[in-house]
Motif scaffolding. Structure first.
Motif, short mmCIF file in Angstrom:
data_model
loop_
_atom_site.label_atom_id
_atom_site.label_comp_id
_atom_site.label_asym_id
_atom_site.label_seq_id
_atom_site.Cartn_x
_atom_site.Cartn_y
_atom_site.Cartn_z
N UNK A 53 3.44 1.78 3.33
CA UNK A 53 4.54 2.74 3.46
C UNK A 53 4.03 4.15 3.18
N UNK A 54 4.64 5.11 3.87
CA UNK A 54 4.25 6.51 3.70
C UNK A 54 5.40 7.40 4.14
N UNK A 55 5.47 8.59 3.55
CA UNK A 55 6.51 9.55 3.90
C UNK A 55 6.28 10.16 5.28
N UNK A 56 5.03 10.22 5.72
CA UNK A 56 4.67 10.87 6.98
C UNK A 56 4.92 9.95 8.17
N UNK A 57 5.82 10.34 9.04
CA UNK A 57 6.10 9.56 10.24
C UNK A 57 4.87 9.52 11.15
N UNK A 58 4.14 10.64 11.25
CA UNK A 58 2.95 10.68 12.09
C UNK A 58 1.89 9.69 11.60
N UNK A 59 1.72 9.62 10.28
CA UNK A 59 0.74 8.69 9.73
C UNK A 59 1.13 7.25 10.02
N UNK A 60 2.39 6.93 9.86
CA UNK A 60 2.86 5.57 10.13
C UNK A 60 2.73 5.23 11.61
N UNK A 61 3.04 6.17 12.49
CA UNK A 61 2.87 5.95 13.93
C UNK A 61 1.41 5.65 14.26
N UNK A 62 0.50 6.41 13.65
CA UNK A 62 -0.93 6.18 13.88
C UNK A 62 -1.33 4.79 13.38
N UNK A 63 -0.86 4.42 12.19
CA UNK A 63 -1.20 3.11 11.62
C UNK A 63 -0.71 1.98 12.51
N UNK A 64 0.49 2.12 13.04
CA UNK A 64 1.04 1.09 13.93
C UNK A 64 0.22 0.97 15.21
N UNK A 65 -0.27 2.07 15.73
CA UNK A 65 -1.10 2.04 16.93
C UNK A 65 -2.43 1.33 16.66
N UNK A 66 -2.91 1.47 15.41
CA UNK A 66 -4.14 0.78 15.04
C UNK A 66 -4.00 -0.73 15.18
N UNK A 67 -2.80 -1.23 14.89
CA UNK A 67 -2.56 -2.67 14.99
C UNK A 67 -2.73 -3.15 16.42
N UNK B 258 0.88 -1.17 0.00
CA UNK B 258 0.00 0.00 0.00
C UNK B 258 0.92 1.22 0.00
N UNK B 259 1.11 1.79 -1.19
CA UNK B 259 2.09 2.86 -1.39
C UNK B 259 1.46 4.22 -1.11
N UNK B 260 2.06 4.97 -0.20
CA UNK B 260 1.48 6.22 0.33
C UNK B 260 0.20 5.86 1.08
N UNK C 151 5.84 1.17 7.39
CA UNK C 151 7.21 1.67 7.32
C UNK C 151 7.22 3.07 6.70
N UNK C 152 8.14 3.91 7.14
CA UNK C 152 8.34 5.24 6.54
C UNK C 152 9.18 5.07 5.29
N UNK C 153 8.69 5.61 4.18
CA UNK C 153 9.39 5.41 2.90
C UNK C 153 8.99 6.50 1.91
N UNK C 154 9.94 6.93 1.09
CA UNK C 154 9.72 7.90 0.02
C UNK C 154 9.33 7.15 -1.25
N UNK C 155 8.14 7.42 -1.76
CA UNK C 155 7.59 6.65 -2.88
C UNK C 155 8.34 6.85 -4.19
#
Length: 252
Positions: A73-87, A51-53, A101-105
Motif C-alpha cells: 500500500x502507498x499514498x501515491x497513485x502513480x507508484x501503485x499504478x507502476x507496481x501493478x504494471x510490474x505484475x 508492505x506499508x508505504x 492498493x492506495x492507502x494512507x499509512x
C-alpha cells in the motif's frame, strides 16, 4: 471553503521525476534484505505481509518471489499504478498472491497481517508529529496477535555525521541539483532541476527521529521492541556507525 492542504510528499512522490531520480536503487540489496529479515523472523510460507508505504513495489515483489502473500500500500497513485504494471510484466511473480492498493499509512487498513514492513525510511514525513504516533497505532491494529512489525529507518546520528551538503546527478538528460540541511529537528533535501524549459523545485523533509523517539511511540501504542539491527545484513546496531536503524516489534 478552505482548500485542503496537500502535503509535500503527496505531490512529489506522484511526479515522474521522483521515480527518475530514485530509479537506480539497489534491487539486489533489497532482495537480500527481504530474505534476511523473513528468515530472522521465521515467517512461514503462508504468511501474509503488508508492505506499508511500498512505493513502486520492489520489496513487495521480492517478498512475493520468496513465496509470501503480500499486500503493498502507498499514498501515491502513480507508484501503485507502476507496481501493478510490474505484475503484468514479470512472469516470475505469482499475481494471485500479491495486491497493491492506495492507502494512507496514518489510518488502519481493512485487514490483519502476520507482519507489517515499513522500509527504506518511509516514515517521518508528516507535518504533524501526531501522525507519527497514528501510523504506529495503525500498524498495531493491522497486526495479528503475536505478529511482527519491521521499521527500517535511517540512522540519524550516522546520517548527520556524514551529511552530503550538496551534489548533482544527471539521469535521462535531467540534472538534479540537491542541497541538504538539518534544521529544527528535520533533515531537508532541496531538489532543483530543469526539464523541457521548465524549472522545478521540490523539498523533501524527514523528521530526524532517534531510537528514543521511536521507543516513545512504541510505548504509547503498546508495541514491544524486541530487536534492533544496524544494516541490511542484520548486524548489531551501533548508534554512530550503523547505516540503518532497523527495529523489530511484536504485538502481544
Amino acid at each position: 471553503m478552505r482548500a485542503q492542504k496537500q502535503e509535500w510528499y503527496a505531490s512529489w512522490f506522484n511526479t515522474p521525476y521522483y521515480h527518475i531520480l530514485y530509479g537506480d536503487r539497489d534491487y539486489e540489496e533489497a532482495g537480500a534484505f527481504m530474505n534476511n529479515i523473513t528468515t530472522a523472523l521465521s515467517l512461514q510460507a503462508d504468511s501474509h505481509i503488508m508492505d506499508l508505504a511500498c512505493g513502486r513495489g520492489r520489496h513487495s515483489l521480492f517478498l512475493n518471489k520468496l513465496g509470501f502473500k503480500v499486500t503493498g500500500v502507498d499514498l501515491s497513485e502513480n507508484s501503485i499504478d507502476f507496481a501493478r504494471k510490474q505484475l503484468e510484466q514479470d512472469a516470475s511473480v505469482d499475481s494471485s498472491r500479491i495486491t497493491f492498493d492506495v492507502h494512507n499509512m496514518t489510518l488502519p487498513y481493512h485487514d490483519k497481517f502476520d507482519a507489517v514492513f515499513n522500509l527504506f525510511t518511509s516514515f517521518g514525513y508528516f507535518d504533524e508529529e501526531q501522525d507519527n504516533l497514528n501510523t504506529i497505532k495503525s500498524i498495531k491494529k493491522n497486526l495479528k496477535d503475536g505478529a511482527y512489525a519491521v521499521i527500517d529507518f535511517m540512522n540519524v546520528p550516522h546520517v548527520l555525521r556524514h551529511l552530503v551538503i550538496s551534489n548533482s546527478k544527471t539521469i535521462q538528460g535531467i540534472t538534479f541539483n540537491m542541497n541538504r540541511r538539518f534544521e529544527n529537528g528535520f533533515i531537508y533535501k532541496d531538489i532543483e532541476f530543469t526539464d523541457g524549459g521548465n524549472k522545478y523545485h521540490f523539498t523533501e523533509r524527514v523528521s530526524a527521529l532517534m531510537l528514543s523517539d521511536f521507543q516513545k511511540y512504541f510505548d504509547q501504542a503498546g508495541l514491544e521492541l524486541i530487536d534492533i539491527y544496524g544494516d541490511y545484513q542484520l548486524h548489531e546496531y551501533d548508534k554512530f556507525n550503523s547505516s540503518r536503524l532497523i527495529m523489530i516489534l511484536r504485538k502481544q
